[in-house]
Scaffold this motif. Sequence first.
Motif, PDB file in Angstrom:
ATOM      1  N   ALA A  52     -11.159 -21.323   5.667  1.00 18.47           N
ATOM      2  CA  ALA A  52     -10.184 -21.331   4.589  1.00 18.47           C
ATOM      3  C   ALA A  52      -9.758 -22.750   4.242  1.00 18.47           C
ATOM      4  O   ALA A  52      -9.441 -23.050   3.099  1.00 18.47           O
ATOM      5  CB  ALA A  52      -8.969 -20.494   4.981  1.00 18.47           C
ATOM      6  N   CYS A  53      -9.766 -23.639   5.223  1.00 17.89           N
ATOM      7  CA  CYS A  53      -9.361 -25.021   4.985  1.00 17.89           C
ATOM      8  C   CYS A  53     -10.492 -25.885   4.430  1.00 17.89           C
ATOM      9  O   CYS A  53     -10.248 -26.965   3.932  1.00 17.89           O
ATOM     10  CB  CYS A  53      -8.866 -25.646   6.296  1.00 17.89           C
ATOM     11  SG  CYS A  53      -7.309 -24.941   6.864  1.00 17.89           S
ATOM     12  N   ALA A  54     -11.690 -25.398   4.587  1.00 17.08           N
ATOM     13  CA  ALA A  54     -12.837 -26.197   4.139  1.00 17.08           C
ATOM     14  C   ALA A  54     -12.811 -26.344   2.614  1.00 17.08           C
ATOM     15  O   ALA A  54     -12.367 -25.461   1.898  1.00 17.08           O
ATOM     16  CB  ALA A  54     -14.135 -25.530   4.582  1.00 17.08           C
ATOM     17  N   GLN A  55     -13.284 -27.484   2.155  1.00 18.22           N
ATOM     18  CA  GLN A  55     -13.340 -27.725   0.713  1.00 18.22           C
ATOM     19  C   GLN A  55     -14.397 -26.802   0.103  1.00 18.22           C
ATOM     20  O   GLN A  55     -15.467 -26.618   0.671  1.00 18.22           O
ATOM     21  CB  GLN A  55     -13.725 -29.179   0.459  1.00 18.22           C
ATOM     22  CG  GLN A  55     -12.711 -30.129   1.007  1.00 18.22           C
ATOM     23  CD  GLN A  55     -12.215 -31.077  -0.054  1.00 18.22           C
ATOM     24  OE1 GLN A  55     -12.799 -31.153  -1.102  1.00 18.22           O
ATOM     25  NE2 GLN A  55     -11.134 -31.755   0.245  1.00 18.22           N
ATOM     26  N   PRO A  56     -14.131 -26.239  -1.028  1.00 16.70           N
ATOM     27  CA  PRO A  56     -15.125 -25.367  -1.646  1.00 16.70           C
ATOM     28  C   PRO A  56     -16.349 -26.198  -2.071  1.00 16.70           C
ATOM     29  O   PRO A  56     -16.244 -27.366  -2.403  1.00 16.70           O
ATOM     30  CB  PRO A  56     -14.406 -24.783  -2.850  1.00 16.70           C
ATOM     31  CG  PRO A  56     -13.284 -25.706  -3.145  1.00 16.70           C
ATOM     32  CD  PRO A  56     -12.937 -26.376  -1.839  1.00 16.70           C
ATOM     33  N   ALA A  57     -17.464 -25.557  -2.026  1.00 18.60           N
ATOM     34  CA  ALA A  57     -18.705 -26.219  -2.450  1.00 18.60           C
ATOM     35  C   ALA A  57     -18.589 -26.539  -3.943  1.00 18.60           C
ATOM     36  O   ALA A  57     -18.010 -25.762  -4.700  1.00 18.60           O
ATOM     37  CB  ALA A  57     -19.892 -25.314  -2.189  1.00 18.60           C
ATOM     38  N   PRO A  58     -19.117 -27.687  -4.317  1.00 18.17           N
ATOM     39  CA  PRO A  58     -18.992 -28.012  -5.746  1.00 18.17           C
ATOM     40  C   PRO A  58     -19.724 -26.971  -6.579  1.00 18.17           C
ATOM     41  O   PRO A  58     -20.844 -26.598  -6.286  1.00 18.17           O
ATOM     42  CB  PRO A  58     -19.637 -29.392  -5.870  1.00 18.17           C
ATOM     43  CG  PRO A  58     -20.495 -29.525  -4.664  1.00 18.17           C
ATOM     44  CD  PRO A  58     -19.885 -28.661  -3.598  1.00 18.17           C
ATOM     45  N   SER A  59     -19.048 -26.507  -7.562  1.00 17.86           N
ATOM     46  CA  SER A  59     -19.671 -25.522  -8.448  1.00 17.86           C
ATOM     47  C   SER A  59     -20.556 -26.266  -9.443  1.00 17.86           C
ATOM     48  O   SER A  59     -20.498 -27.476  -9.585  1.00 17.86           O
ATOM     49  CB  SER A  59     -18.600 -24.705  -9.166  1.00 17.86           C
ATOM     50  OG  SER A  59     -17.847 -25.561  -9.996  1.00 17.86           O
ATOM     51  N   THR A  60     -21.347 -25.514 -10.122  1.00 14.23           N
ATOM     52  CA  THR A  60     -22.218 -26.148 -11.120  1.00 14.23           C
ATOM     53  C   THR A  60     -21.333 -26.759 -12.197  1.00 14.23           C
ATOM     54  O   THR A  60     -20.302 -26.186 -12.555  1.00 14.23           O
ATOM     55  CB  THR A  60     -23.172 -25.124 -11.742  1.00 14.23           C
ATOM     56  OG1 THR A  60     -22.394 -24.084 -12.326  1.00 14.23           O
ATOM     57  CG2 THR A  60     -24.120 -24.557 -10.733  1.00 14.23           C
ATOM     58  N   PRO A  61     -21.735 -27.894 -12.691  1.00 10.29           N
ATOM     59  CA  PRO A  61     -20.894 -28.536 -13.703  1.00 10.29           C
ATOM     60  C   PRO A  61     -20.827 -27.660 -14.947  1.00 10.29           C
ATOM     61  O   PRO A  61     -21.742 -26.905 -15.232  1.00 10.29           O
ATOM     62  CB  PRO A  61     -21.612 -29.857 -13.989  1.00 10.29           C
ATOM     63  CG  PRO A  61     -23.008 -29.652 -13.530  1.00 10.29           C
ATOM     64  CD  PRO A  61     -22.948 -28.617 -12.445  1.00 10.29           C
ATOM     65  N   PRO A  62     -19.726 -27.760 -15.661  1.00  7.62           N
ATOM     66  CA  PRO A  62     -19.614 -26.943 -16.875  1.00  7.62           C
ATOM     67  C   PRO A  62     -20.723 -27.348 -17.853  1.00  7.62           C
ATOM     68  O   PRO A  62     -21.174 -28.486 -17.856  1.00  7.62           O
ATOM     69  CB  PRO A  62     -18.226 -27.287 -17.424  1.00  7.62           C
ATOM     70  CG  PRO A  62     -17.876 -28.604 -16.817  1.00  7.62           C
ATOM     71  CD  PRO A  62     -18.606 -28.665 -15.508  1.00  7.62           C
ATOM     72  N   PRO A  63     -21.174 -26.403 -18.612  1.00 10.24           N
ATOM     73  CA  PRO A  63     -22.247 -26.732 -19.557  1.00 10.24           C
ATOM     74  C   PRO A  63     -21.779 -27.837 -20.511  1.00 10.24           C
ATOM     75  O   PRO A  63     -20.624 -27.887 -20.904  1.00 10.24           O
ATOM     76  CB  PRO A  63     -22.509 -25.432 -20.297  1.00 10.24           C
ATOM     77  CG  PRO A  63     -21.299 -24.585 -20.072  1.00 10.24           C
ATOM     78  CD  PRO A  63     -20.683 -25.052 -18.781  1.00 10.24           C
ATOM     79  N   ALA A  64     -22.706 -28.695 -20.816  1.00 10.77           N
ATOM     80  CA  ALA A  64     -22.383 -29.797 -21.725  1.00 10.77           C
ATOM     81  C   ALA A  64     -22.019 -29.216 -23.080  1.00 10.77           C
ATOM     82  O   ALA A  64     -22.566 -28.204 -23.509  1.00 10.77           O
ATOM     83  CB  ALA A  64     -23.568 -30.732 -21.857  1.00 10.77           C
ATOM     84  N   SER A  65     -21.103 -29.880 -23.742  1.00 13.81           N
ATOM     85  CA  SER A  65     -20.721 -29.385 -25.067  1.00 13.81           C
ATOM     86  C   SER A  65     -21.904 -29.566 -26.004  1.00 13.81           C
ATOM     87  O   SER A  65     -22.674 -30.510 -25.875  1.00 13.81           O
ATOM     88  CB  SER A  65     -19.493 -30.126 -25.567  1.00 13.81           C
ATOM     89  OG  SER A  65     -19.789 -31.504 -25.683  1.00 13.81           O
ATOM     90  N   PRO A  66     -22.068 -28.655 -26.917  1.00 11.89           N
ATOM     91  CA  PRO A  66     -23.214 -28.760 -27.824  1.00 11.89           C
ATOM     92  C   PRO A  66     -23.112 -30.052 -28.641  1.00 11.89           C
ATOM     93  O   PRO A  66     -22.017 -30.527 -28.926  1.00 11.89           O
ATOM     94  CB  PRO A  66     -23.098 -27.526 -28.720  1.00 11.89           C
ATOM     95  CG  PRO A  66     -21.679 -27.091 -28.609  1.00 11.89           C
ATOM     96  CD  PRO A  66     -21.197 -27.556 -27.254  1.00 11.89           C
ATOM     97  N   PRO A  67     -24.259 -30.605 -29.001  1.00  8.30           N
ATOM     98  CA  PRO A  67     -24.210 -31.838 -29.792  1.00  8.30           C
ATOM     99  C   PRO A  67     -23.557 -31.564 -31.137  1.00  8.30           C
ATOM    100  O   PRO A  67     -23.595 -30.453 -31.637  1.00  8.30           O
ATOM    101  CB  PRO A  67     -25.686 -32.216 -29.966  1.00  8.30           C
ATOM    102  CG  PRO A  67     -26.446 -30.956 -29.765  1.00  8.30           C
ATOM    103  CD  PRO A  67     -25.611 -30.123 -28.821  1.00  8.30           C
TER     104      PRO A  67
END
Length: 123
Positions: free
Chosen positions: A16-31
Amino acid sequence: MKGKAAIVLLSCTLFACAQPAPSTPPPASPPPPAPPAAAPPSLAHNVVTIRAVNCDAFLSLSEDDRASASMFYIGYTASRRGRRTIDIAEVEGLEAAALGYCAAHPDQPAATAFMKAFSDNGR
């Protein structure tokens, strides 16, 4: 059994104290949308009165433009004279005759020069 419970409890606490694994980065905003394509340049409407173009203006054209205008005037003159065909071998001579007339009479209409070229060449 208490030892097992303590280990499980300790493991859960550490988990419970462990840092959560980094989630996938949010999708890049469309150009951003591409700007609209530029409209093709509009061609200015340059009205030319065929019989009013004088030889001086005709002779002042670039070589390519003069050749194009000569072809136009040869066809125009042939049509006015009722001809349905033009011998390609005649074109160079007709153009040369019209250019010679224009050089001698720069104030005359170019259409007259081509009519004279047809007349002088027996056509």
